[in-house]
Design an enzyme around this catalytic site. Structure first.
Site, mmCIF file in Angstrom:
data_model
loop_
_atom_site.group_PDB
_atom_site.id
_atom_site.type_symbol
_atom_site.label_atom_id
_atom_site.label_comp_id
_atom_site.label_asym_id
_atom_site.label_seq_id
_atom_site.Cartn_x
_atom_site.Cartn_y
_atom_site.Cartn_z
ATOM 1 N N SER A 130 0.669 -1.254 -0.077
ATOM 2 C CA SER A 130 -0.181 0.080 0.088
ATOM 3 C C SER A 130 0.782 1.243 -0.023
ATOM 4 O O SER A 130 2.032 1.160 0.567
ATOM 5 C CB SER A 130 -0.631 0.104 1.325
ATOM 6 O OG SER A 130 -1.235 1.172 1.505
ATOM 7 N N TYR A 155 -2.369 -0.500 10.507
ATOM 8 C CA TYR A 155 -2.647 -0.976 8.932
ATOM 9 C C TYR A 155 -1.255 -0.614 8.159
ATOM 10 O O TYR A 155 -0.561 -1.845 7.860
ATOM 11 C CB TYR A 155 -3.846 -0.333 8.135
ATOM 12 C CG TYR A 155 -3.711 -0.864 7.024
ATOM 13 C CD1 TYR A 155 -4.177 -1.573 6.408
ATOM 14 C CD2 TYR A 155 -3.384 0.431 6.078
ATOM 15 C CE1 TYR A 155 -4.148 -2.011 5.040
ATOM 16 C CE2 TYR A 155 -3.380 0.168 4.755
ATOM 17 C CZ TYR A 155 -3.853 -0.882 4.154
ATOM 18 O OH TYR A 155 -3.711 -1.175 2.820
ATOM 19 N N LYS A 159 1.826 -3.265 6.450
ATOM 20 C CA LYS A 159 2.329 -3.191 5.198
ATOM 21 C C LYS A 159 3.933 -3.067 5.278
ATOM 22 O O LYS A 159 4.696 -3.607 4.306
ATOM 23 C CB LYS A 159 1.552 -2.424 4.284
ATOM 24 C CG LYS A 159 0.037 -2.741 4.248
ATOM 25 C CD LYS A 159 -0.103 -4.042 3.257
ATOM 26 C CE LYS A 159 -1.497 -4.302 3.394
ATOM 27 N NZ LYS A 159 -1.724 -5.793 2.736
HETATM 28 C C1 UD1 Z 1 -5.821 3.864 2.734
HETATM 29 C C2 UD1 Z 1 -4.465 3.696 2.545
HETATM 30 C C3 UD1 Z 1 -4.338 2.937 0.968
HETATM 31 C C4 UD1 Z 1 -5.216 1.449 1.475
HETATM 32 C C5 UD1 Z 1 -6.622 1.756 1.983
HETATM 33 C C6 UD1 Z 1 -7.151 0.325 2.235
HETATM 34 C C7 UD1 Z 1 -3.249 5.903 2.947
HETATM 35 C C8 UD1 Z 1 -2.657 6.884 2.234
HETATM 36 N N1 UD1 Z 1 -3.965 4.763 2.220
HETATM 37 O O1 UD1 Z 1 -6.497 4.606 2.134
HETATM 38 O O2 UD1 Z 1 -3.133 2.507 0.600
HETATM 39 O O3 UD1 Z 1 -5.431 0.892 0.391
HETATM 40 O O4 UD1 Z 1 -6.483 2.613 3.136
HETATM 41 O O5 UD1 Z 1 -8.486 0.852 3.134
HETATM 42 O O6 UD1 Z 1 -3.209 5.568 4.065
HETATM 43 N N2 UD1 Z 1 -12.869 10.175 3.693
HETATM 44 C C9 UD1 Z 1 -13.528 11.044 3.817
HETATM 45 N N3 UD1 Z 1 -14.919 10.482 4.224
HETATM 46 C C10 UD1 Z 1 -15.260 9.210 4.414
HETATM 47 C C11 UD1 Z 1 -14.191 8.500 3.828
HETATM 48 C C12 UD1 Z 1 -13.045 8.902 3.413
HETATM 49 O O7 UD1 Z 1 -13.495 12.148 3.869
HETATM 50 O O8 UD1 Z 1 -16.237 8.808 4.909
HETATM 51 C C13 UD1 Z 1 -11.269 10.547 2.984
HETATM 52 C C14 UD1 Z 1 -10.258 10.126 3.947
HETATM 53 O O9 UD1 Z 1 -10.084 10.989 4.987
HETATM 54 C C15 UD1 Z 1 -9.209 10.099 2.910
HETATM 55 C C16 UD1 Z 1 -9.966 9.911 1.589
HETATM 56 O O10 UD1 Z 1 -11.361 10.164 1.758
HETATM 57 O O11 UD1 Z 1 -8.703 11.699 2.805
HETATM 58 C C17 UD1 Z 1 -9.777 8.543 1.086
HETATM 59 O O12 UD1 Z 1 -10.090 7.640 2.154
HETATM 60 P P1 UD1 Z 1 -10.249 6.092 1.946
HETATM 61 O O13 UD1 Z 1 -11.051 5.710 0.900
HETATM 62 O O14 UD1 Z 1 -10.446 5.585 3.389
HETATM 63 O O15 UD1 Z 1 -8.581 5.532 1.782
HETATM 64 P P2 UD1 Z 1 -7.315 5.945 2.410
HETATM 65 O O16 UD1 Z 1 -7.511 6.104 3.984
HETATM 66 O O17 UD1 Z 1 -6.553 6.895 1.765
#
Ligand code: UD1
Length: 348
Positions: A130, A155, A159
């Site tokens: 990841s 998490y 990785k």
């Molecule tokens: C993280 C990991 C990624 C991994 C994934 C697995 C990082 C940078 N990335 O993804 O490598 O494959 O977990 O699950 O750590 N968000 C909102 N509202 C929501 C949900 C998410 O604002 O309800 C935002 C989060 O704060 C983030 C973005 O959307 O900024 C993406 O979030 P998400 O889809 O959960 O993935 P990551 O946490 O980036």
């Protein structure tokens, strides 16, 4: 007749695993065997794979943390060419709340799988890593030689540890080689609309939360943080279509099988190279669906990195791979899948 070449896919009923199986089924000469304990998926995934490809695969329901059961299962296949190891827990916030669950599951399953690669002389291994291994970085985009940063969540730490385990194990074994694939943010669904991301519980990831909010399952989406130092205050990620990620796995396995790799362990970033904010992702969804999404800016989420996106030059050059989908097409395919779920919820 030569024995069939088997590819073992752990976590094959999951989101990226199932899309990878769909891609792999178009390659001649390989039998796909999925191993999954359905901790975040159901057996119906295999029906969806069959509906899309017309092919039925072999599958075993088991927890790969159980070494004896895993050994018994793999021994049924005398000619395993490679393993693609997806099976792992993957929720950043859950890992912050329950770190031991993550260390136990993600590390034990990996060491068990490698132990059996050694015992059964399986030569090729792909590990699902990841972009979270990079942590918060000073220079964007990240390349494969950007060093590991501080892991922002357990998490992410599993990785980092997992990559080190694969590397050290690979070094110790003659005739064994590996690829570490660092996914950025896989999103979207199969072009048919018949397969996609299906979290069993409340989704943690952004795109399923967007589509489920639009479908009326949740009243409102919260944007986690609007005061980051980014162009609109929300976090930046590199969203990449799951079928592009899936295709890269098939190419990476063939790269190993055909001996194209230049080192025993090769690392590839799998991203598009485009940094997209949470608000931009929401606006793309609104554009392609024609719907207004109910969202509000809320507090930051613990464990989040501020901004990350990939330099994917190495994967494009070495694997001859290029992501085909843009953000709008990712969002549209995710929405198509959500609409399919609304029509036929019992099949999923
Ligand atoms: C993280 C990991 C990624 C991994 C994934 C697995 C990082 C940078 N990335 O993804 O490598 O494959 O977990 O699950 O750590 N968000 C909102 N509202 C929501 C949900 C998410 O604002 O309800 C935002 C989060 O704060 C983030 C973005 O959307 O900024 C993406 O979030 P998400 O889809 O959960 O993935 P990551 O946490 O980036």
């Amino acid at each position: 007749m030569p024995a069939t070449n088997t590819i073992i896919i752990t976590g094959g009923a999951g989101y990226i695993g199932s899309h990878t199986i769909i891609e792999f089924l178009s390659v001649e000469g390989y039998e796909i065997v999925s191993i999954d304990n359905f901790s975040n998926s159901t057996e119906n995934t295999y029906k969806r794979i069959q509906e899309i490809t017309g092919k039925q695969i072999k599958q075993h329901q088991l927890d790969i943390c159980n070494l004896d059961l895993l050994r018994q299962t793999l021994k049924q296949y005398p000619n395993i060419s490679g393993v693609i190891h997806f099976a792992a827990y993957k929720s950043v916030p859950e890992s912050v709340a329950q770190p031991l669950l993550y260390y136990h599951n993600n590390i034990t399953s990996l060491t068990n799988m490698l132990q059996l690669c050694q015992e059964l002389k399986i030569p090729n291994f792909i590990f699902s890593s990841s972009c979270s291994v990079y942590g918060n970085v000073d220079h964007l985009p990240v390349t494969e030689s950007t060093p590991f940063g501080h892991a922002e969540s357990p998490y992410a730490h599993t990785k980092q540890i997992g990559e080190d385990i694969v590397r050290n194990f690979t070094k110790s074994q003659d005739g064994f080689q590996s690829v570490l694939l660092r996914y950025f943010n896989p999103v979207g669904g199969h072009e048919t609309g018949l397969n996609g991301e299906l979290p069993r519980n409340r989704p943690n990831n952004l795109v399923p939360f967007i589509t489920q909010t639009a479908a009326g399952i949740f009243p409102k989406l919260t944007v986690f943080g609007g005061d980051y130092d980014t162009r609109d205050g929300s976090c930046i990620r590199d969203y990449i279509h799951v079928s592009d990620i899936a295709e890269a796995h098939v190419k990476a396995m063939m790269y190993l099988i055909h001996g194209k790799n230049k080192s025993k362990t090769t690392v590839f970033n799998l991203g598009t190279g485009n940094g997209v904010t949470v608000l931009e992702a929401i606006h793309s969804f609104e554009k392609v669906s024609g719907l207004k999404l109910n969202y509000e800016i809320g507090p930051r989420r613990e464990g989040d990195v501020i901004a990350i996106y990939a330099n994917n030059n190495l994967a494009t050059a070495e694997l001859n791979w290029k992501p085909k989908h843009n953000l709008d097409s990712m969002m549209l395919s995710a929405w198509k899948w959500q609409q399919h779920l609304a029509k036929e919820p019992l099949q999923c």
